[in-house]
Write a protein that holds these residues in place. Structure first.
Motif, PDB file in Angstrom:
ATOM      1  N   HIS A   1      35.887  32.777  42.033  1.00 30.00           N
ATOM      2  CA  HIS A   1      34.515  32.583  42.517  1.00 30.00           C
ATOM      3  C   HIS A   1      34.142  33.546  43.631  1.00 30.00           C
ATOM      4  CE1 HIS A   1      34.583  29.446  39.747  1.00 30.00           C
ATOM      5  NE2 HIS A   1      35.100  28.495  40.504  1.00 30.00           N
ATOM      6  N   ARG A   2      34.476  34.813  43.390  1.00 27.54           N
ATOM      7  CA  ARG A   2      34.026  35.876  44.280  1.00 27.54           C
ATOM      8  C   ARG A   2      33.017  36.685  43.469  1.00 27.54           C
ATOM      9  NH1 ARG A   2      38.520  39.862  46.804  1.00 27.54           N
ATOM     10  NH2 ARG A   2      38.271  40.840  44.768  1.00 27.54           N
ATOM     11  N   THR A   3      33.294  37.913  43.159  1.00 25.63           N
ATOM     12  CA  THR A   3      32.343  38.703  42.366  1.00 25.63           C
ATOM     13  C   THR A   3      32.629  38.557  40.871  1.00 25.63           C
ATOM     14  OG1 THR A   3      33.823  40.542  42.808  1.00 25.63           O
ATOM     15  CG2 THR A   3      31.842  40.411  44.147  1.00 25.63           C
TER      16      THR A   3
ATOM     17  N   VAL B   1      44.940  32.188  42.090  1.00 24.99           N
ATOM     18  CA  VAL B   1      46.377  31.836  42.040  1.00 24.99           C
ATOM     19  C   VAL B   1      46.923  31.591  43.444  1.00 24.99           C
ATOM     20  CG1 VAL B   1      47.040  32.961  39.857  1.00 24.99           C
ATOM     21  CG2 VAL B   1      47.069  34.276  41.989  1.00 24.99           C
ATOM     22  N   TYR B   2      46.272  32.195  44.460  1.00 32.42           N
ATOM     23  CA  TYR B   2      46.755  31.993  45.836  1.00 32.42           C
ATOM     24  C   TYR B   2      46.612  30.534  46.267  1.00 32.42           C
ATOM     25  CZ  TYR B   2      47.590  36.908  46.785  1.00 32.42           C
ATOM     26  OH  TYR B   2      48.111  38.187  46.776  1.00 32.42           O
ATOM     27  N   LYS B   3      45.739  29.778  45.573  1.00 31.31           N
ATOM     28  CA  LYS B   3      45.548  28.376  45.962  1.00 31.31           C
ATOM     29  C   LYS B   3      46.333  27.438  45.051  1.00 31.31           C
ATOM     30  CE  LYS B   3      41.232  28.825  48.372  1.00 31.31           C
ATOM     31  NZ  LYS B   3      40.045  29.508  47.900  1.00 31.31           N
TER      32      LYS B   3
ATOM     33  N   SER C   1      46.743  40.530  40.383  1.00 27.69           N
ATOM     34  CA  SER C   1      47.143  39.745  41.554  1.00 27.69           C
ATOM     35  C   SER C   1      48.656  39.777  41.626  1.00 27.69           C
ATOM     36  CB  SER C   1      46.673  38.284  41.465  1.00 27.69           C
ATOM     37  OG  SER C   1      47.509  37.562  40.581  1.00 27.69           O
ATOM     38  N   THR C   2      49.192  39.672  42.828  1.00 26.40           N
ATOM     39  CA  THR C   2      50.648  39.692  42.964  1.00 26.40           C
ATOM     40  C   THR C   2      51.290  38.369  42.535  1.00 26.40           C
ATOM     41  OG1 THR C   2      50.639  41.446  44.575  1.00 26.40           O
ATOM     42  CG2 THR C   2      52.527  39.960  44.666  1.00 26.40           C
ATOM     43  N   PRO C   3      50.779  37.193  42.978  1.00 29.86           N
ATOM     44  CA  PRO C   3      51.450  35.965  42.540  1.00 29.86           C
ATOM     45  C   PRO C   3      51.378  35.774  41.023  1.00 29.86           C
ATOM     46  CG  PRO C   3      49.988  35.512  44.394  1.00 29.86           C
ATOM     47  CD  PRO C   3      49.696  36.911  43.941  1.00 29.86           C
TER      48      PRO C   3
ATOM     49  N   LEU D   1      47.983  45.562  34.460  1.00 27.11           N
ATOM     50  CA  LEU D   1      48.185  44.684  35.625  1.00 27.11           C
ATOM     51  C   LEU D   1      47.861  45.495  36.872  1.00 27.11           C
ATOM     52  CD1 LEU D   1      51.773  43.325  34.787  1.00 27.11           C
ATOM     53  CD2 LEU D   1      49.636  42.115  34.381  1.00 27.11           C
ATOM     54  N   ARG D   2      47.134  44.888  37.831  1.00 30.19           N
ATOM     55  CA  ARG D   2      46.801  45.616  39.066  1.00 30.19           C
ATOM     56  C   ARG D   2      47.297  44.874  40.308  1.00 30.19           C
ATOM     57  NH1 ARG D   2      42.160  44.178  37.155  1.00 30.19           N
ATOM     58  NH2 ARG D   2      41.602  43.466  39.231  1.00 30.19           N
ATOM     59  N   PRO D   3      48.568  44.490  40.368  1.00 25.52           N
ATOM     60  CA  PRO D   3      49.018  43.860  41.599  1.00 25.52           C
ATOM     61  C   PRO D   3      49.032  44.899  42.715  1.00 25.52           C
ATOM     62  CG  PRO D   3      50.904  44.308  40.200  1.00 25.52           C
ATOM     63  CD  PRO D   3      49.670  44.729  39.432  1.00 25.52           C
ATOM     64  N   GLY D   4      48.627  44.537  43.920  1.00 25.41           N
ATOM     65  CA  GLY D   4      48.574  45.502  45.007  1.00 25.41           C
ATOM     66  C   GLY D   4      49.627  45.200  46.063  1.00 25.41           C
ATOM     67  N   ASN D   5      49.621  43.970  46.528  1.00 25.23           N
ATOM     68  CA  ASN D   5      50.558  43.512  47.546  1.00 25.23           C
ATOM     69  C   ASN D   5      52.021  43.690  47.098  1.00 25.23           C
ATOM     70  OD1 ASN D   5      52.194  41.172  48.812  1.00 25.23           O
ATOM     71  ND2 ASN D   5      50.379  41.365  50.087  1.00 25.23           N
ATOM     72  N   TYR D   6      52.196  43.606  45.789  1.00 21.07           N
ATOM     73  CA  TYR D   6      53.474  43.721  45.094  1.00 21.07           C
ATOM     74  C   TYR D   6      54.406  44.819  45.634  1.00 21.07           C
ATOM     75  CZ  TYR D   6      55.979  43.472  40.569  1.00 21.07           C
ATOM     76  OH  TYR D   6      56.879  43.289  39.580  1.00 21.07           O
TER      77      TYR D   6
HETATM   78  C1  LIG Z   1      39.858  43.441  42.522  1.00 19.13           C
HETATM   79  C2  LIG Z   1      41.274  43.256  42.945  1.00 19.13           C
HETATM   80  N1  LIG Z   1      42.267  43.574  42.081  1.00 19.13           N
HETATM   81  C3  LIG Z   1      43.568  43.433  42.418  1.00 19.13           C
HETATM   82  C4  LIG Z   1      43.939  42.969  43.658  1.00 19.13           C
HETATM   83  C5  LIG Z   1      45.411  42.836  43.994  1.00 19.13           C
HETATM   84  O1  LIG Z   1      45.793  41.530  44.266  1.00 19.13           O
HETATM   85  P1  LIG Z   1      47.040  41.193  45.213  1.00 19.13           P
HETATM   86  O2  LIG Z   1      46.622  41.459  46.609  1.00 19.13           O
HETATM   87  O3  LIG Z   1      47.347  39.750  44.935  1.00 19.13           O
HETATM   88  O4  LIG Z   1      48.153  42.102  44.781  1.00 19.13           O
HETATM   89  C6  LIG Z   1      42.947  42.614  44.588  1.00 19.13           C
HETATM   90  C7  LIG Z   1      43.300  42.102  45.924  1.00 19.13           C
HETATM   91  O5  LIG Z   1      42.499  41.747  46.727  1.00 19.13           O
HETATM   92  C8  LIG Z   1      41.583  42.756  44.224  1.00 19.13           C
HETATM   93  O6  LIG Z   1      40.580  42.435  45.064  1.00 19.13           O
END
Ligand SMILES: Cc1ncc(COP(=O)(O)O)c(C=O)c1O
Length: 231
Positions: A13-15, A48-50, A83-85, A99-104
């Motif tokens: 429920h963001r963009t 998933v963070y919640k 998302s990372t989780p 997959l676009r995990p960033g924090n990972y």
């Molecule tokens: C659009 C989008 N894709 C991917 C990610 C990566 O998610 P995470 O931080 O859980 O790795 C984010 C993180 O904010 C994001 O906003």
């Protein structure tokens, strides 16, 4: 020609458009535009963070299903999630193209508290113990200016690498409080400790440079290129 992805809100429920129908409408608009190519659909399944660790596979499966339906309705095949989780679960979902995990890449105390990472996180902030007022309290020479103001879901600012029970439970701008009642760690003033921050992404952006270590040796220094940038 610019390739575009349509963002579907799958529960964070963001963009993003909130329904598959809205995505399909946007797709047909995109198709009518010169110089625009509809490249696929995507989501950030940040809800998933919640979720509790046990529910993460279910949350990811629902998000992947919604995207699959949206891709079919939009007559496109490329499906991107991030998302990372959720990364491990999403890797097993068929029809996910990216997959676009960033924090990972670093992981952090939030991922540890969600069960998405073991305690060996790659990113730490090197700090010095500056005060030991009691046997169970220590203060470090870092605060929100060096760790960011973000907290883990259970309200912590971080923990000491190798000592997850040594918790940074609160910070001011330039001081961090280390709680020592549940750990054997007994640092003295002047000792150096590595703090795993609550949120690696925000923490990196508090610093001009990142130092890459192999063991204790600095092998490279990277400038933080997004530092200070607001857009
Ligand atoms: C659009 C989008 N894709 C991917 C990610 C990566 O998610 P995470 O931080 O859980 O790795 C984010 C993180 O904010 C994001 O906003």
């Amino acid at each position: 020609v610019v390739g575009v992805l349509i963002e579907l809100d799958t529960g964070h429920h963001r963009t993003g458009v909130r329904t598959v129908r809205a995505a399909a409408r946007l797709a047909s608009t995109a198709r009518r535009l010169a110089n625009v190519r509809l490249a696929g659909v995507y989501t950030h399944e940040g809800h998933v963070y919640k979720a509790s660790p046990e529910r993460i596979p279910e949350v990811c499966a629902e998000a992947a299903d919604a995207l699959r339906t949206a891709a079919a309705e939009c007559e496109t095949e490329f499906v991107s999630v991030g998302s990372t989780p959720g990364a491990v679960s999403m890797a097993g979902e068929h029809a996910v193209s990216e997959l676009r995990p960033g924090n990972y890449v670093y992981l952090d105390a939030t991922q540890v508290s969600l069960g998405a990472a073991a305690e060996r996180c790659a990113l730490t902030v090197l700090t010095t113990v500056i005060s030991r007022p009691t046997a169970v309290d220590a203060f470090l020479d870092v605060g929100t200016k060096g760790l960011s103001g973000d907290r883990t879901p259970d309200g912590r600012c971080g923990f000491i690498l190798g000592h997850p029970e040594a918790v940074v439970d609160w910070c001011n701008e330039e001081h961090a409080h280390l709680r020592l009642d549940a750990t054997d760690l007994a640092p003295v003033v002047g000792d150096r400790l590595r703090v795993v921050p609550a949120h690696a992404c925000a923490c990196v952006n508090c610093h001009d440079r990142a130092w890459l270590l192999r063991g204790d040796e600095i092998i490279e220094t990277w400038p933080v290129s997004a530092r200070g940038r607001m857009t």
